[in-house]
Design an enzyme around this catalytic site. Structure first.
Site, mmCIF file in Angstrom:
data_model
loop_
_atom_site.group_PDB
_atom_site.id
_atom_site.type_symbol
_atom_site.label_atom_id
_atom_site.label_comp_id
_atom_site.label_asym_id
_atom_site.label_seq_id
_atom_site.Cartn_x
_atom_site.Cartn_y
_atom_site.Cartn_z
ATOM 1 N N ALA A 268 -19.496 41.335 -9.727
ATOM 2 C CA ALA A 268 -18.301 40.538 -10.620
ATOM 3 C C ALA A 268 -17.185 41.709 -10.640
ATOM 4 O O ALA A 268 -17.290 42.805 -10.334
ATOM 5 C CB ALA A 268 -18.566 39.980 -11.888
ATOM 6 N N MET A 269 -15.953 41.143 -10.850
ATOM 7 C CA MET A 269 -14.811 41.871 -11.106
ATOM 8 C C MET A 269 -13.900 41.514 -12.221
ATOM 9 O O MET A 269 -13.681 40.205 -12.597
ATOM 10 C CB MET A 269 -13.878 41.727 -9.717
ATOM 11 C CG MET A 269 -12.623 42.351 -9.637
ATOM 12 S SD MET A 269 -12.795 44.112 -9.687
ATOM 13 C CE MET A 269 -11.647 44.621 -10.331
ATOM 14 N N HIS A 303 -20.444 43.298 -19.463
ATOM 15 C CA HIS A 303 -19.741 44.364 -18.564
ATOM 16 C C HIS A 303 -18.692 44.210 -18.354
ATOM 17 O O HIS A 303 -17.623 44.977 -18.417
ATOM 18 C CB HIS A 303 -20.784 44.735 -17.331
ATOM 19 C CG HIS A 303 -20.305 45.921 -16.628
ATOM 20 N ND1 HIS A 303 -20.648 47.098 -16.859
ATOM 21 C CD2 HIS A 303 -19.262 45.931 -15.680
ATOM 22 C CE1 HIS A 303 -20.132 47.795 -15.739
ATOM 23 N NE2 HIS A 303 -19.287 47.225 -15.138
ATOM 24 N N GLU A 304 -18.224 43.166 -17.606
ATOM 25 C CA GLU A 304 -17.037 42.897 -17.174
ATOM 26 C C GLU A 304 -15.902 42.562 -18.274
ATOM 27 O O GLU A 304 -14.910 42.927 -18.316
ATOM 28 C CB GLU A 304 -16.863 41.730 -16.145
ATOM 29 C CG GLU A 304 -18.001 41.643 -15.073
ATOM 30 C CD GLU A 304 -17.701 43.040 -14.223
ATOM 31 O OE1 GLU A 304 -16.551 43.521 -14.003
ATOM 32 O OE2 GLU A 304 -18.523 43.054 -13.505
ATOM 33 N N GLU A 326 -16.562 53.068 -15.254
ATOM 34 C CA GLU A 326 -17.854 52.485 -14.704
ATOM 35 C C GLU A 326 -18.978 52.937 -15.530
ATOM 36 O O GLU A 326 -19.790 52.276 -16.157
ATOM 37 C CB GLU A 326 -18.146 52.639 -13.127
ATOM 38 C CG GLU A 326 -17.111 51.622 -12.455
ATOM 39 C CD GLU A 326 -17.215 50.067 -12.699
ATOM 40 O OE1 GLU A 326 -18.006 49.690 -13.576
ATOM 41 O OE2 GLU A 326 -16.190 49.265 -12.449
HETATM 42 ZN ZN LIG Z 1 -17.777 47.913 -13.732
#
Ligand SMILES: [Zn+2]
Length: 880
Positions: A268-269, A303-304, A326
């Site tokens: 995912a982004m 997370h995203e 990250e």
């Molecule tokens: Zn990430």
């Protein structure tokens, strides 16, 4: 002709940009094969850049249609434009540049930049995809305010999205087209740009932030799949609340959107306000998703979302700092999952993953520091080292500084660097400054590769009632780093007394050891503890507080004792694993004398099965023996994957036989008819039930296989059905073929479920599997163009199937080489990922090593390799 080695990008060569971009006005007119992109960039000279420098904009395969400076068209002699660069001489003052390009989203098989996924227009710009859309200073330290107008045919793309808040939209008069305008007030780097256009269904919700603002939440999916978004939406709300409570971080735009697409290179982004997801991490229903899928969705959604602060509001100065966003964000999502579920079980799962992926990477030819010093292709550095080891480094900060000290450092980081592009040094300085701590040695974790090893010797002195620890640290050599400096390592430890209780840790001189953590910083050190009346069992690296290997002068009796009594749940689990590792290595390397050792494991597991206080998910983790790759990593060299497999299988059969009645009873106890719920406690009961089932069927006998076949047929959820199928898949019996056929018929037409079917077959540890995989590549449900299909079939074969990828005749390696070469021209990023399955080829026995090398050399000899693949193959083959 092969060209010479391309020039690497080096951290030490970093220079600030010569020009900054204040605003970007994009006008994107979507068309399947000819999308017109007009960009107006308002630029100004950077006071920190080179005076009088020309404006240099990055491109990648671009065709320039028109160019204007301050609104006036530029004559061709005023600029040079190539597909990958646009250079224009410009006066050193604020100015505007209008660039028009034409791009073909349908021809974009790399899935970087603007492309189409099942008819939906979408973008992926990290790391260097924006330059495939328009000419731009495509580097993360150029942060600008974006306004995006998207236009498309109403029928083809009724939904038009971009970053930020919706400003307006409407019909384009006299046409069948419409448009939408989005404005993102927060300056961001180009890699966070996103737009989407397509026919999409939507689910919505509202979230009230800590300051009382209403934020609209939307998840867009393929029409008809809306009912599978509930868990993702719920996870998002919980993540938003958690970030407020744990880190004081509030969401900042009026709207937060997630779009699920089926063709996506990554998971995912985190594009600002418009996350784009691989649909695998959005869609879930009890009938189509396993408990593991549910927990992955929860973690990836979180997370995203967390990137909004750690990544978007504060971004990276350059790609060397990738772990700054990250590693930190993985740490944050791991902590979120630990708070939502069982903290000990989450830790065990994370460490299993770290050891299986990062430790292996760290020990092989692709090893690199958490912050690499150079790269040829940044896409190859989205690695377990940057992500998972990077998260461990952040976790160590919280161990060294304590919870409150860690939070002080994070608060200062947000305060100091909001709206900026930062470095690892900036990040560490916040923790040092906020706590008055010296972290100048600690920061070596970012620059030194390799997994540190601690050798600990405990000496008990009954007469003086002291216990002395002698600690020696080494960091093994890695490519380009033959000699290492000592690291700062927080060693969390406990002395477990004969009654099973922890003894107080009092240093010589009377000081109590704060939080039970010793700070190791020298190559060799000694520590003496006083007031110890009986010899304790040493519990080292509790909670796996440091990503290291530890050895101690402890025997099987100590391990058995810790497996029964350690108050640290991680180390209790670790003791069981260690009891298994000894006999497994002995068997896999042909050493004898293991019968006695097996008994230790069986006794420990019997005690754990009988301990009613333990949560089921934890017991399931204890029953799961070290994986083949765990064993191979511990053997270290001249590994024979067949011998490892045989040893593990034999130990599973023996353990299951010895524990049969307890396993059968537990399997019954964990079975119930309650309707499926994805919560952690229910998932834990299913995990334990299915771990028992898998062991009961380990010998392939009628009892276990019948049980599995019955569960497969009767299951009302994907977790139980898939677990039964996985158990059946390990045994060449008619029940397997029947179940595989049935599974396909049930889920035909549901690509994410069929991916499970591909992956399971690719992982069958039998010689016929390679042929099966070859045939499956011709199956109508398979596609070389879709990364999820590739990862499911080819990825599972080369990464999970240790015996068949590593066949002694080398045909597994040849198959991967052929696949990578065929894929490289279409999607180099995914091709390079697959090729990195060779990351531990040097640890194999001589015959396989030679065949792996031959396949790697065949890839290396190929002309016109992508930068992605040539980088991996060159590093894999390099002499260290
Ligand atoms: Zn990430």
């Amino acid at each position: 002709m092969r060209t010479e080695e391309p020039r690497p990008v080096r951290l030490e060569d970093y220079r600030p940009p010569d020009w900054l971009v204040k605003t970007v006005d994009l006008d994107v007119s979507l068309h399947a094969t000819a999308t017109r992109v007009r960009a107006r960039l308002v630029l100004e000279p950077n006071p920190k850049g080179a005076p009088g420098a020309p404006v240099v904009l990055d491109g990648d395969g671009l065709a320039l249609k028109s160019l204007a400076l301050d609104g006036a068209p530029l004559a061709p002699d005023r600029y040079t434009a190539t597909p990958d660069r646009l250079t224009l001489a410009a006066p050193a003052r604020p100015l505007s540049v209008d660039v028009e390009t034409l791009v073909d989203p349908s021809a974009n098989t790399q899935l970087m930049g603007l492309y189409r996924s099942s008819g939906t227009y979408c973008t992926q710009c990290e790391a260097e995809g924006f330059r495939r859309i328009t000419y731009f200073p495509d580097r993360p330290d150029v942060m600008a305010v974006y306004t995006t107008r998207v236009e498309a045919e109403k029928d083809e793309a009724p939904v038009l999205l971009a970053n930020g808040n919706f400003v307006g939209g409407g019909d384009v008069a006299g046409t069948n087209r419409h448009f939408a305008v989005w404005h993102d007030p927060f300056p961001k780097p180009s890699y966070l740009f996103a737009l989407v256009g397509g026919k999409l269904g939507c689910v919505t919700a509202t979230f009230k932030t800590m300051s009382g603002r209403d934020v609209e939440l939307r998840i867009y999916v393929e029409p008809g799949k809306e009912e599978r978004c509930g868990y993702a939406l719920d996870s998002l709300k919980r993540a938003m609340r958690w970030d407020e409570e744990k880190f004081g971080r509030e969401y900042d735009l009026d709207i937060f959107m997630i779009v699920a697409v089926s063709d996506f290179n990554m998971g995912a982004m985190e594009n600002k306000g418009l996350n784009i997801f691989n649909d695998k991490y959005v869609l879930a229903s009890p009938e189509t998703a396993t408990d593991t899928d549910y927990s992955s969705i929860e973690a990836v959604i979180a997370h995203e979302y967390f990137h909004n602060w750690t990544g978007d509001r504060i971004t990276c100065r350059d790609w060397f700092q990738l772990s700054l966003k990250e590693g930190l964000t993985v740490f944050r999502d791991q902590e979120f999952s630990a708070d939502q579920r069982s903290r000990p079980v989450e830790r065990i799962v994370d460490v299993r993953g770290l050891r299986a992926n990062q430790f292996v990477e760290d020990a092989g030819p692709l090893a690199h520091p958490v912050r690499p010093a150079l790269y040829h292709e940044i896409n190859n550095f989205y690695t377990p080292t940057v992500y998972e080891k990077g998260a461990e480094v952040v976790r160590m900060l919280s161990v060294l500084l304590g919870r409150a000290g860690f939070r002080r450092g994070m608060d200062l980081y947000f305060e100091r660097h909001d709206g900026h592009a930062a470095t690892v040094e900036d990040f560490i300085a916040c923790f040092a400054d906020a706590n008055g701590a010296d972290l100048s040695q600690f920061i070596r974790w970012y620059s030194q590769a390799g997994t540190p090893e601690l050798a600990v010797t405990g000496r008990f002195d009954r007469k003086n009632k002291t216990f002395r620890l002698d600690v020696a640290q080494t960091v093994p050599p890695t490519p380009g780093q033959p000699v290492k400096k000592p690291m700062t390592i927080p060693l969390a430890l406990g002395f477990v007394g004969p009654d099973g209780r922890d003894l107080p840790l009092v240093r010589e001189g009377g000081a109590r050891l704060e939080r039970g953590v010793l700070t190791i910083s020298q190559p060799v050190e000694s520590f003496t503890f006083t007031g110890i009346a009986e010899r304790p069992a040493l519990s080292l690296n509790r909670g796996f507080a440091a990503p290291i290997k530890v050895s101690a002068n402890a025997g099987a009796d100590d391990l058995k004792f810790l497996a029964a009594h350690d108050s640290d749940p991680f180390n209790r689990w670790q003791a069981v694993q260690s009891l298994a590792t000894g006999p497994l290595i002995a068997a896999a390397t042909g050493r004898a004398g293991k019968a006695q050792a097996d008994r230790g494991l069986i006794d420990a597991l019997a005690a754990i099965l009988a301990d009613q206080t333990l949560e089921p998910a934890y017991v399931a983790q204890a029953l799961s023996l070290p994986s083949e790759s765990d064993i191979a990593r511990d053997i270290g060299r001249d590994v024979d994957p067949d011998a490892v497999f045989d040893a593990r299988k034999a130990l599973r059969v023996k353990t299951a036989g010895a524990l049969h009645d307890a396993l059968a009873a537990m399997h019954r106890r964990m079975s119930n008819n309650a309707p499926y719920s994805p919560d952690a406690a229910s998932a834990g009961r299913r995990a334990l039930k299915n771990a028992c089932l898998d062991l009961l069927a380990a010998d392939g006998g009628d009892e276990g296989i019948t049980l599995a076949a019955r569960q497969f047929a009767a299951a009302d959820n994907m977790t139980d059905r898939m677990a039964a199928l996985a158990t059946l898949s390990l045994h060449d019996r008619p029940e397997r073929a029947t179940a595989l056929e049935d599974f396909y018929r049930r889920y035909e037409g549901d690509p994410l479920v069929i991916d499970k079917w591909f992956a399971l077959q690719a992982a069958i540890p039998e010689p016929a599997t390679l042929e099966r995989v070859r045939k499956l590549t011709e199956h109508p449900a398979f596609s070389f163009a879709n990364p999820n299909r590739l990862r499911a079939l080819i990825g599972a074969f080369v990464q999970l199937n240790q015996t068949q990828f590593n066949r002694p005749d080398g045909v597994g390696y040849a198959f991967l080489a052929d696949t990578v070469l065929a894929l490289d021209t279409k999607n180099p990023q995914v091709a390079a990922r697959l090729l990195s399955a060779f990351k531990s080829w040097r640890a194999l026995e001589a015959g396989r090593r030679a065949r792996a090398e031959a396949s790697l050399r065949r890839v290396a000899a190929f002309e016109d390799l992508s930068r992605d693949v040539s980088d991996i193959v060159r590093r894999a083959l390099a002499e260290t």
